[in-house]
Structure formats: structure tokens, C-alpha cells
Design a protein around this motif. Structure first.
Motif, PDB file in Angstrom:
ATOM      1  N   LEU A 215      37.461  32.405  48.588  1.00 16.01           N
ATOM      2  CA  LEU A 215      36.530  33.498  48.284  1.00 16.01           C
ATOM      3  C   LEU A 215      37.248  34.713  48.243  1.00 16.01           C
ATOM      4  O   LEU A 215      36.817  35.650  47.458  1.00 16.01           O
ATOM      5  CB  LEU A 215      35.311  33.603  49.513  1.00 16.01           C
ATOM      6  CG  LEU A 215      34.614  32.399  49.509  1.00 16.01           C
ATOM      7  CD1 LEU A 215      33.425  32.381  50.609  1.00 16.01           C
ATOM      8  CD2 LEU A 215      33.853  32.010  48.249  1.00 16.01           C
ATOM      9  N   ASP A 216      38.236  34.919  49.082  1.00 20.44           N
ATOM     10  CA  ASP A 216      38.986  36.193  49.178  1.00 20.44           C
ATOM     11  C   ASP A 216      39.824  36.409  47.979  1.00 20.44           C
ATOM     12  O   ASP A 216      39.828  37.316  47.193  1.00 20.44           O
ATOM     13  CB  ASP A 216      40.112  36.056  50.209  1.00 20.44           C
ATOM     14  CG  ASP A 216      40.654  37.444  50.324  1.00 20.44           C
ATOM     15  OD1 ASP A 216      40.034  38.407  50.634  1.00 20.44           O
ATOM     16  OD2 ASP A 216      42.039  37.582  50.181  1.00 20.44           O
ATOM     17  N   VAL A 217      40.435  35.209  47.368  1.00 15.53           N
ATOM     18  CA  VAL A 217      41.308  35.180  46.161  1.00 15.53           C
ATOM     19  C   VAL A 217      40.421  35.631  45.034  1.00 15.53           C
ATOM     20  O   VAL A 217      41.085  36.230  43.902  1.00 15.53           O
ATOM     21  CB  VAL A 217      42.303  33.840  45.924  1.00 15.53           C
ATOM     22  CG1 VAL A 217      42.940  33.656  44.552  1.00 15.53           C
ATOM     23  CG2 VAL A 217      43.206  33.823  47.174  1.00 15.53           C
ATOM     24  N   ILE A 218      39.201  34.989  44.712  1.00 13.41           N
ATOM     25  CA  ILE A 218      38.645  35.261  43.447  1.00 13.41           C
ATOM     26  C   ILE A 218      37.946  36.496  43.348  1.00 13.41           C
ATOM     27  O   ILE A 218      37.832  36.923  42.106  1.00 13.41           O
ATOM     28  CB  ILE A 218      37.392  34.304  43.448  1.00 13.41           C
ATOM     29  CG1 ILE A 218      36.377  34.273  44.462  1.00 13.41           C
ATOM     30  CG2 ILE A 218      37.923  32.767  43.375  1.00 13.41           C
ATOM     31  CD1 ILE A 218      35.200  33.405  44.335  1.00 13.41           C
ATOM     32  N   GLU A 219      38.078  37.334  44.531  1.00 13.58           N
ATOM     33  CA  GLU A 219      37.609  38.919  44.405  1.00 13.58           C
ATOM     34  C   GLU A 219      38.931  39.762  43.667  1.00 13.58           C
ATOM     35  O   GLU A 219      38.466  40.712  43.180  1.00 13.58           O
ATOM     36  CB  GLU A 219      37.085  39.399  45.741  1.00 13.58           C
ATOM     37  CG  GLU A 219      35.929  38.688  46.376  1.00 13.58           C
ATOM     38  CD  GLU A 219      34.675  38.914  45.783  1.00 13.58           C
ATOM     39  OE1 GLU A 219      34.581  39.824  44.992  1.00 13.58           O
ATOM     40  OE2 GLU A 219      33.891  38.471  46.035  1.00 13.58           O
ATOM     41  N   LEU A 220      40.108  39.303  43.691  1.00 15.39           N
ATOM     42  CA  LEU A 220      40.964  40.235  43.635  1.00 15.39           C
ATOM     43  C   LEU A 220      41.034  40.619  41.971  1.00 15.39           C
ATOM     44  O   LEU A 220      41.391  41.939  41.914  1.00 15.39           O
ATOM     45  CB  LEU A 220      42.346  39.612  44.056  1.00 15.39           C
ATOM     46  CG  LEU A 220      42.363  39.113  45.526  1.00 15.39           C
ATOM     47  CD1 LEU A 220      43.743  38.735  45.784  1.00 15.39           C
ATOM     48  CD2 LEU A 220      42.003  40.262  46.330  1.00 15.39           C
ATOM     49  N   PRO A 221      40.934  39.679  40.994  1.00 15.85           N
ATOM     50  CA  PRO A 221      41.200  40.247  39.563  1.00 15.85           C
ATOM     51  C   PRO A 221      39.955  41.352  39.548  1.00 15.85           C
ATOM     52  O   PRO A 221      40.350  42.254  38.649  1.00 15.85           O
ATOM     53  CB  PRO A 221      40.928  38.884  38.895  1.00 15.85           C
ATOM     54  CG  PRO A 221      41.328  38.108  39.891  1.00 15.85           C
ATOM     55  CD  PRO A 221      40.944  38.209  41.094  1.00 15.85           C
ATOM     56  N   THR A 222      38.684  41.069  39.909  1.00 15.39           N
ATOM     57  CA  THR A 222      37.758  42.152  39.599  1.00 15.39           C
ATOM     58  C   THR A 222      37.933  43.438  40.453  1.00 15.39           C
ATOM     59  O   THR A 222      37.553  44.566  40.026  1.00 15.39           O
ATOM     60  CB  THR A 222      36.416  41.312  40.138  1.00 15.39           C
ATOM     61  OG1 THR A 222      36.149  40.513  39.149  1.00 15.39           O
ATOM     62  CG2 THR A 222      35.133  42.348  39.905  1.00 15.39           C
ATOM     63  N   THR A 223      38.140  43.265  41.697  1.00 10.81           N
ATOM     64  CA  THR A 223      38.470  44.250  42.652  1.00 10.81           C
ATOM     65  C   THR A 223      39.495  45.346  42.259  1.00 10.81           C
ATOM     66  O   THR A 223      39.489  46.515  42.334  1.00 10.81           O
ATOM     67  CB  THR A 223      38.263  44.037  44.143  1.00 10.81           C
ATOM     68  OG1 THR A 223      37.364  43.302  44.193  1.00 10.81           O
ATOM     69  CG2 THR A 223      38.363  45.290  45.004  1.00 10.81           C
ATOM     70  N   TYR A 224      40.697  44.619  41.887  1.00 11.88           N
ATOM     71  CA  TYR A 224      42.027  45.286  41.670  1.00 11.88           C
ATOM     72  C   TYR A 224      42.527  45.142  40.317  1.00 11.88           C
ATOM     73  O   TYR A 224      43.618  45.566  40.241  1.00 11.88           O
ATOM     74  CB  TYR A 224      42.866  44.867  42.935  1.00 11.88           C
ATOM     75  CG  TYR A 224      42.587  45.232  44.271  1.00 11.88           C
ATOM     76  CD1 TYR A 224      42.433  46.389  44.867  1.00 11.88           C
ATOM     77  CD2 TYR A 224      41.978  43.979  44.998  1.00 11.88           C
ATOM     78  CE1 TYR A 224      42.099  46.780  46.162  1.00 11.88           C
ATOM     79  CE2 TYR A 224      41.506  44.367  46.394  1.00 11.88           C
ATOM     80  CZ  TYR A 224      41.529  45.633  46.843  1.00 11.88           C
ATOM     81  OH  TYR A 224      41.131  45.757  47.985  1.00 11.88           O
ATOM     82  N   GLY A 225      41.841  44.541  39.479  1.00  7.85           N
ATOM     83  CA  GLY A 225      42.454  44.091  38.313  1.00  7.85           C
ATOM     84  C   GLY A 225      43.745  43.374  38.418  1.00  7.85           C
ATOM     85  O   GLY A 225      44.612  43.456  37.520  1.00  7.85           O
ATOM     86  N   ALA A 226      43.923  42.626  39.451  1.00  7.24           N
ATOM     87  CA  ALA A 226      45.034  41.918  39.693  1.00  7.24           C
ATOM     88  C   ALA A 226      45.319  40.682  38.863  1.00  7.24           C
ATOM     89  O   ALA A 226      44.249  39.960  38.482  1.00  7.24           O
ATOM     90  CB  ALA A 226      45.138  41.491  40.996  1.00  7.24           C
ATOM     91  N   ASP A 227      46.382  40.137  38.445  1.00  7.38           N
ATOM     92  CA  ASP A 227      46.468  39.043  37.502  1.00  7.38           C
ATOM     93  C   ASP A 227      46.091  37.874  38.433  1.00  7.38           C
ATOM     94  O   ASP A 227      46.675  37.713  39.823  1.00  7.38           O
ATOM     95  CB  ASP A 227      48.110  38.985  37.389  1.00  7.38           C
ATOM     96  CG  ASP A 227      48.337  37.645  36.345  1.00  7.38           C
ATOM     97  OD1 ASP A 227      47.732  36.676  36.406  1.00  7.38           O
ATOM     98  OD2 ASP A 227      49.455  37.792  35.845  1.00  7.38           O
ATOM     99  N   PRO A 228      45.070  37.104  38.044  1.00  7.32           N
ATOM    100  CA  PRO A 228      44.689  35.939  38.774  1.00  7.32           C
ATOM    101  C   PRO A 228      45.819  34.987  39.255  1.00  7.32           C
ATOM    102  O   PRO A 228      45.814  34.100  40.221  1.00  7.32           O
ATOM    103  CB  PRO A 228      43.700  35.258  37.947  1.00  7.32           C
ATOM    104  CG  PRO A 228      44.109  35.556  36.616  1.00  7.32           C
ATOM    105  CD  PRO A 228      44.614  37.232  36.744  1.00  7.32           C
ATOM    106  N   GLU A 229      47.126  34.907  38.461  1.00 12.99           N
ATOM    107  CA  GLU A 229      48.195  34.048  38.860  1.00 12.99           C
ATOM    108  C   GLU A 229      48.959  34.694  40.183  1.00 12.99           C
ATOM    109  O   GLU A 229      49.629  33.811  40.652  1.00 12.99           O
ATOM    110  CB  GLU A 229      49.186  34.205  37.939  1.00 12.99           C
ATOM    111  CG  GLU A 229      48.776  33.453  36.565  1.00 12.99           C
ATOM    112  CD  GLU A 229      48.594  31.960  36.707  1.00 12.99           C
ATOM    113  OE1 GLU A 229      49.293  31.292  36.992  1.00 12.99           O
ATOM    114  OE2 GLU A 229      47.341  31.530  36.134  1.00 12.99           O
TER     115      GLU A 229
END
Length: 272
Positions: free
Chosen positions: A76-90
């Protein structure tokens, strides 16, 4: 023998005889202990975050390897990161017992599989540039323990988040975090205090890492993805607040042109 605090009897007896008011008060009393337990291990959390930031800056990735409630919370934490921070999902990934794609099934029986986690890491191209962090309330989950042991043998740096002292998993971690929250309100139900503590630590890790990677300006989510009207409106106002643009439509046009607040600010070269 390892001390299994997470399996010790609850301090509360005969719960079936208690009122709603009593039960919620007792749970709240136990929950108050969680932040204090985390405070005691902030140095270990800080060390883990430092190595995560270093690994990512050097082209590596973070892999959580987990099972049970805490493993699912890491997803749940990891899947939020691309949306919240524009982070590369890798950058942040999870190897979950039973598979991330079957998250809702809670396949607890897969916790005993000693091969699957390493096999999944191999499919992900795991290397010494990466960091693998084991997630386990008990500190003994075979799925997690076997993966960390294999990583150590292969020269891959490891960390862990566990809730029992002196655990087998912590012994395999170069960067262990042992957050001891005590016996659960319902005996052995580590979805409660342990799960909450681990979720809070995941928040600390991901948020601090993203800040250190430059994904935040001031206290603003300047790389948030423009996925709906609410977030787009927030981003437009954010851009206006961080620049000298006073016109909403101008800010919105610039935002859509560059895809994020940070890109719009960088591309304007001081114009705004």
C-alpha cells in the motif's frame, strides 16, 4: 531461544464481557505505545533510510520482501509513490508471499515457501546495487528469512523491520530495525500494533527518501501526478504559490505543458 513478544498473552482478559466503550479505550491505550516504540529505534530507521537513499542515487532499487499484514501494508505504501511523488515505480518494489497481484486473498500459507522470494528477486534482476528489506512481525517468517539469507550470500545489502528482539531475520540484516510494540490487544494479532508500527515506519522511509531525492520543494508535492481535478487544482495553486504567476489559467496551462509543478518551475528559467 528467541523471545516472541508478539505471541505473549494480551494484558486484557475476558474481552467478550466488555462494553464497546471499554474495548475502544483499551485499544487506544495500546495504540499510544506505538509512536514511543518507534522513537526508541529512530537511529536504526535513520541508518536504513540513509542506505536506501544512497542505493537509489547510485542506480539501485529498494525491494521489500514481506508476508502477512505488514507485507501487505508495504504494498500500500509503495503503490502511492508514483502518484504522490512522480517516482519511477521501479525504485520501490515489493516481493509479497502469495504475490502482489493476489493481495486481497491474504495467502498466509505462502509464508512458509523458502524459494519463491529469491526466485522473484532473480526475475527482477536483483544485484549488489540494490537493497532488500525483510518485513516480518515475528522475525522468523521462512519466506523472508530465506530471501535475506540468500541475499547475504550473494553480497546484496539487507535490512529488516521486525517486532521481536534478537530475531533470525534481524541476524541476516545489515540494517535491522527492531520495533518492539509488546503483546497485542488480541493475543498474537499482529495486524494491530505491529502492523500500525510498520505502516508508520514505511511512511517515514518513503517520505524521507523522496525528500532527500529532491521530489519535494518546501513542503509541497511538486511532482504529484495530475490524475484528477482535485489534484490538478491543488497543483495549479501550488505552482502559483511557488512562483509569481497570479493568473490561474496561465498557471494551469504551464502545468499541463510541463507535466508537473517542479518541471514547470525548472523550465521557466526564472521567468516566473
Amino acid at each position: 531461544m528467541q523471545t516472541r513478544i508478539t505471541e505473549q498473552p494480551s494484558a486484557y482478559r475476558h474481552l467478550e464481557t466488555k462494553s464497546v466503550q471499554e474495548i475502544t479505550r483499551y485499544i487506544n491505550t495500546e495504540d499510544k505505545k506505538i509512536a514511543l516504540a518507534i522513537e526508541l529505534v529512530l537511529p536504526q530507521i535513520n541508518a536504513l533510510i540513509e542506505i536506501i537513499v544512497t542505493k537509489i542515487k547510485n542506480g539501485g532499487r529498494l525491494f521489500y520482501v514481506g508476508a502477512g499484514s505488514s507485507g501487505r501494508l508495504s504494498v500500500l505504501d509503495v503503490i502511492e509513490l508514483p502518484t504522490t511523488y512522480g517516482a519511477d515505480p521501479e525504485l520501490f518494489q515489493v516481493i509479497l508471499a502469495g504475490g502482489v497481484d493476489r493481495l486481497a486473498e491474504a495467502r498466509e500459507e505462502m509464508e512458509d515457501d523458502k524459494n519463491e522470494a529469491w526466485e522473484q528477486l532473480l526475475k527482477k534482476g536483483i544485484s549488489q546495487k540494490d537493497l532488500v528489506v525483510g518485513i516480518s512481525a515475528s522475525g522468523t517468517t521462512p519466506f523472508v528469512l530465506a530471501a535475506l539469507s540468500k541475499c547475504r550470500n550473494e553480497g546484496i545489502d539487507t535490512g529488516c523491520i521486525v517486532s521481536n528482539p534478537g530475531s533470525l531475520i534481524a541476524a541476516q540484516a545489515l540494517y535491522p530495525v527492531e520495533v518492539i510494540t509488546g503483546p497485542e490487544f488480541i493475543t498474537g494479532s499482529t495486524r494491530m500494533k505491529c502492523g500500525t508500527a510498520h505502516k508508520m515506519i514505511f511512511d517515514m522511509i518513503s517520505t524521507t527518501t523522496m525528500i532527500r531525492l529532491g521530489r519535494i520543494i518546501d513542503n509541497q508535492m511538486v511532482n504529484v501526478k495530475l490524475i484528477n481535478e482535485k489534484i490538478t487544482d491543488r497543483a495549479v495553486k501550488m505552482l502559483m504559490g511557488l512562483s509569481n504567476i497570479n493568473d490561474y489559467d496561465t498557471a494551469k496551462e504551464l502545468l499541463f505543458q510541463h507535466g508537473s509543478v517542479q518541471n514547470a518551475l525548472t523550465s521557466s528559467n526564472g521567468k516566473y
